[in-house]
Design a protein around this motif. Structure first.
Motif, PDB file in Angstrom:
ATOM      1  N   LYS A 117       0.839  -1.195   0.000  1.00  0.00           N
ATOM      2  CA  LYS A 117       0.000   0.000   0.000  1.00  0.00           C
ATOM      3  C   LYS A 117       0.874   1.244   0.000  1.00  0.00           C
ATOM      4  CE  LYS A 117      -3.976  -2.142   0.381  1.00  0.00           C
ATOM      5  NZ  LYS A 117      -5.003  -2.096  -0.666  1.00  0.00           N
ATOM      6  N   ASN A 133     -18.200  13.465   2.304  1.00  0.00           N
ATOM      7  CA  ASN A 133     -17.468  12.287   1.842  1.00  0.00           C
ATOM      8  C   ASN A 133     -17.312  12.302   0.326  1.00  0.00           C
ATOM      9  OD1 ASN A 133     -16.364   9.497   2.389  1.00  0.00           O
ATOM     10  ND2 ASN A 133     -18.050   8.965   1.036  1.00  0.00           N
ATOM     11  N   ASP A 161     -18.268   4.102  -4.045  1.00  0.00           N
ATOM     12  CA  ASP A 161     -18.037   3.758  -2.636  1.00  0.00           C
ATOM     13  C   ASP A 161     -17.705   2.279  -2.448  1.00  0.00           C
ATOM     14  OD1 ASP A 161     -18.792   6.428  -1.854  1.00  0.00           O
ATOM     15  OD2 ASP A 161     -20.871   5.845  -2.179  1.00  0.00           O
ATOM     16  N   SER A 162     -17.392   1.570  -3.536  1.00  0.00           N
ATOM     17  CA  SER A 162     -17.224   0.116  -3.456  1.00  0.00           C
ATOM     18  C   SER A 162     -16.076  -0.307  -2.552  1.00  0.00           C
ATOM     19  CB  SER A 162     -17.007  -0.458  -4.860  1.00  0.00           C
ATOM     20  OG  SER A 162     -15.853   0.117  -5.473  1.00  0.00           O
ATOM     21  N   GLU A 163     -15.021   0.532  -2.447  1.00  0.00           N
ATOM     22  CA  GLU A 163     -13.853   0.133  -1.661  1.00  0.00           C
ATOM     23  C   GLU A 163     -14.133   0.143  -0.151  1.00  0.00           C
ATOM     24  OE1 GLU A 163     -10.354   2.257  -2.738  1.00  0.00           O
ATOM     25  OE2 GLU A 163     -10.382   1.596  -4.825  1.00  0.00           O
ATOM     26  N   TYR A 164     -15.158   0.869   0.261  1.00  0.00           N
ATOM     27  CA  TYR A 164     -15.485   0.905   1.695  1.00  0.00           C
ATOM     28  C   TYR A 164     -16.991   0.738   1.912  1.00  0.00           C
ATOM     29  CZ  TYR A 164     -16.282   5.742   0.201  1.00  0.00           C
ATOM     30  OH  TYR A 164     -16.692   6.851  -0.486  1.00  0.00           O
ATOM     31  N   TYR A 165     -17.657   0.146   0.935  1.00  0.00           N
ATOM     32  CA  TYR A 165     -19.115   0.018   0.992  1.00  0.00           C
ATOM     33  C   TYR A 165     -19.558  -0.865   2.154  1.00  0.00           C
ATOM     34  CZ  TYR A 165     -23.833  -0.033  -0.991  1.00  0.00           C
ATOM     35  OH  TYR A 165     -25.190   0.141  -1.209  1.00  0.00           O
ATOM     36  N   LYS A 166     -18.793  -1.930   2.433  1.00  0.00           N
ATOM     37  CA  LYS A 166     -19.140  -2.835   3.531  1.00  0.00           C
ATOM     38  C   LYS A 166     -19.129  -2.089   4.868  1.00  0.00           C
ATOM     39  CE  LYS A 166     -17.493  -6.952   3.236  1.00  0.00           C
ATOM     40  NZ  LYS A 166     -16.570  -8.116   3.263  1.00  0.00           N
ATOM     41  N   MET A 167     -18.085  -1.269   5.057  1.00  0.00           N
ATOM     42  CA  MET A 167     -17.999  -0.479   6.287  1.00  0.00           C
ATOM     43  C   MET A 167     -19.152   0.524   6.361  1.00  0.00           C
ATOM     44  SD  MET A 167     -17.123   2.750   7.524  1.00  0.00           S
ATOM     45  CE  MET A 167     -16.098   3.494   6.232  1.00  0.00           C
ATOM     46  N   LEU A 168     -19.464   1.146   5.211  1.00  0.00           N
ATOM     47  CA  LEU A 168     -20.515   2.156   5.167  1.00  0.00           C
ATOM     48  C   LEU A 168     -21.863   1.548   5.543  1.00  0.00           C
ATOM     49  CD1 LEU A 168     -20.656   5.194   4.338  1.00  0.00           C
ATOM     50  CD2 LEU A 168     -21.405   4.419   2.085  1.00  0.00           C
TER      51      LEU A 168
END
Length: 490
Positions: free
Chosen positions: A238, A263, A327-334
């Motif tokens: 990263k 955001n 928002d796919s990279e953090y959609y689960k968290m969202l």
């Protein structure tokens, strides 16, 4: 090993969550491929006779060779925006004893199965068969046909490089624009020497080696490009970047949706792909110059309505169509937070409304073309706010392709997040404003068409809560499928 790869691809295709979501869409896409494939076959088979009928004094082969460059330019354009590049989840393969070369060769081999490669085959194979039936030299026709297919495959691998490298994209785009500009202003007609080259390719069969060498060169170039980054360290490391803080406290006045708006602003400001979408939306402002400056289009009012919608709808077409993929990279968290879907969707709607409003203000110079044209632009802006925005949000519920926010190595970001499903969903965006304007225009007059188009947008705003509630239900039903799809590695 290739057999094992094919088995894994087959299992991934049927077990993936995104397979369930679009079975009807897939059927439509297959029917569309069959339809356009059939048209290509008919075109190829009838091309010889059509040319002979319309221009009997010209040899069809010579005429095709003179203008075939435009076919290839069309291929480059349509591939860049529509061809999905095949990918594999290579991280698991990096830690087991499989040669990198085997994986890369397989990945590149998948690109040859694109529908766009078969399109040239469908057009030029029946044309070549007709030439052979009419007594043209067998060796010349066969070598010419294989040269066309080799050039098509070369364009396939060129498109791979264009989509993977900004440098290649800018070089190709500059050359293409330069050739088009020189041709348009009659400074230098590039089609003439290119046509001569293709006619020479037909008359001298041994020159078919040139397209073959070109294909081999581009294949090896792609191979080296992929191999240079085919390391586990590159895949998992990263990169740490410093982020400049921005004061967005004034967004707090929007209440519960303020965090989402902040955001989105940060997402656009800090990431490459959203920035490029924003820049492309600005380009849409100049779309009207294509239509309003041509007398031909002034006699086609429905097309003027189409252009007017595009002028203020650039942000909807570029950024909006990829909601919620941004928002796919953090959609689960969202989605794990105690956040109502309604607030999430409403924030996206307000963002699109503000973008349409800014685009409308920037479109004021179109007053030069008259109040009727500007009135149509205003009506198109109202349609975008009141109806197009909701169509866009609804389409997002069916789009479960993840987007990589920072992909500097690829021209205009990444082509992921785009799929043919969006084209089917986008049809109402294009056809509805044309119909809303054209029917009243034909029945009454031009001004009535503008009023009806504008009122449709006003009604959309009046029933905003109704539309958002219906769209929210669609998102809620597909929530866990979307989370699963975004979690998969394409």
């Amino acid at each position: 090993m290739i057999k094992q790869f094919l088995s894994l691809e087959w299992k991934q295709f049927f077990r993936a969550s995104y397979f369930q979501k679009g079975l009807v869409v897939k059927i439509f896409l297959i029917l569309g491929a069959l339809y356009f494939g059939g048209i290509a076959l008919l075109l190829g088979g009838g091309m010889f006779f059509l040319i002979k009928k319309e221009i009997p004094e010209v040899d069809p082969v010579i005429l095709i060779n003179n203008y075939i460059i435009y076919w290839f330019l069309f291929e480059i354009l349509i591939r860049y925006f529509m061809q999905q590049l095949p990918v594999m989840n290579v991280k698991p393969l990096m830690v087991i004893p499989i040669k990198r070369n085997t994986v890369i060769h397989y990945l590149l081999g998948k690109t040859t199965l694109s529908f766009f490669n078969f399109l040239s085959l469908f057009v030029f194979l029946p044309f070549s068969v007709v030439l052979l039936a009419k007594g043209y030299p067998v060796l010349n026709v066969v070598c010419w046909f294989f040269s066309i297919i080799l050039i098509t495959l070369s364009i396939n691998f060129l498109n791979f490089l264009i989509n993977k490298s900004n440098t290649v994209f800018y070089i190709a785009a500059t050359l293409l624009l330069a050739l088009i500009g020189l041709e348009y202003f009659e400074i230098f007609k590039a089609s003439e020497p290119i046509g001569l080259a293709f006619n020479t390719l037909y008359s001298q069969p041994y020159l078919a080696l040139i397209p073959l060498l070109s294909l081999m060169f581009l294949y090896n170039l792609n191979f080296k490009f992929i191999k240079n980054g085919f390391y586990l360290d590159d895949a998992v490391t990263k990169k740490i970047k410093s982020v400049e803080a921005t004061d967005l406290s004034w967004f707090d006045r929007f209440g519960a949706i303020a965090p989402f708006l902040k955001n989105d602003i940060k997402l656009i400001w800090r990431n490459a792909r959203p920035k490029q979408a924003l820049m492309m939306s600005f380009v849409f402002l100049f779309y009207g110059l294509i239509f309003y400056t041509q007398d031909t289009y002034r006699e086609m009012p429905a097309m003027l309505a189409f252009a007017s919608m595009f002028i203020t709808g650039g942000f909807l077409m570029t950024f909006g169509q990829l909601v919620p993929s941004w928002d796919s990279e953090y959609y689960k968290m969202l989605m794990s937070q105690n956040i109502p879907y309604r607030q999430y969707l409403e924030s996206k709607w307000y963002l699109m409304v503000v973008a349409v409003g800014i685009s409308f203000i920037l479109s004021i110079p179109y007053l030069y073309f008259g109040w009727k044209i500007f009135g149509m632009i205003a009506a198109g802006a109202l349609f975008n706010i009141g109806l197009n925005s909701f169509i866009t949000l609804f389409g997002g519920a069916l789009n479960r392709m993840p987007v990589e926010l920072n992909t500097k190595a690829k021209a205009f970001g990444n082509t992921n997040g785009f799929n043919p499903t969006q084209l089917l969903i986008g049809l109402p965006k294009f056809l509805l404003p044309m119909g809303l304007f054209y029917i009243p225009y034909k029945l009454v007059n031009f001004e009535t068409g503008i009023i009806v188009l504008g009122l449709s947008g006003v009604l959309g705003v009046v029933f905003k809560n109704f539309f958002l509630r219906k769209i929210e239900n669609v998102y809620q039903k597909g929530k866990y499928k979307t989370i699963a799809a975004f979690g998969e590695k394409k």
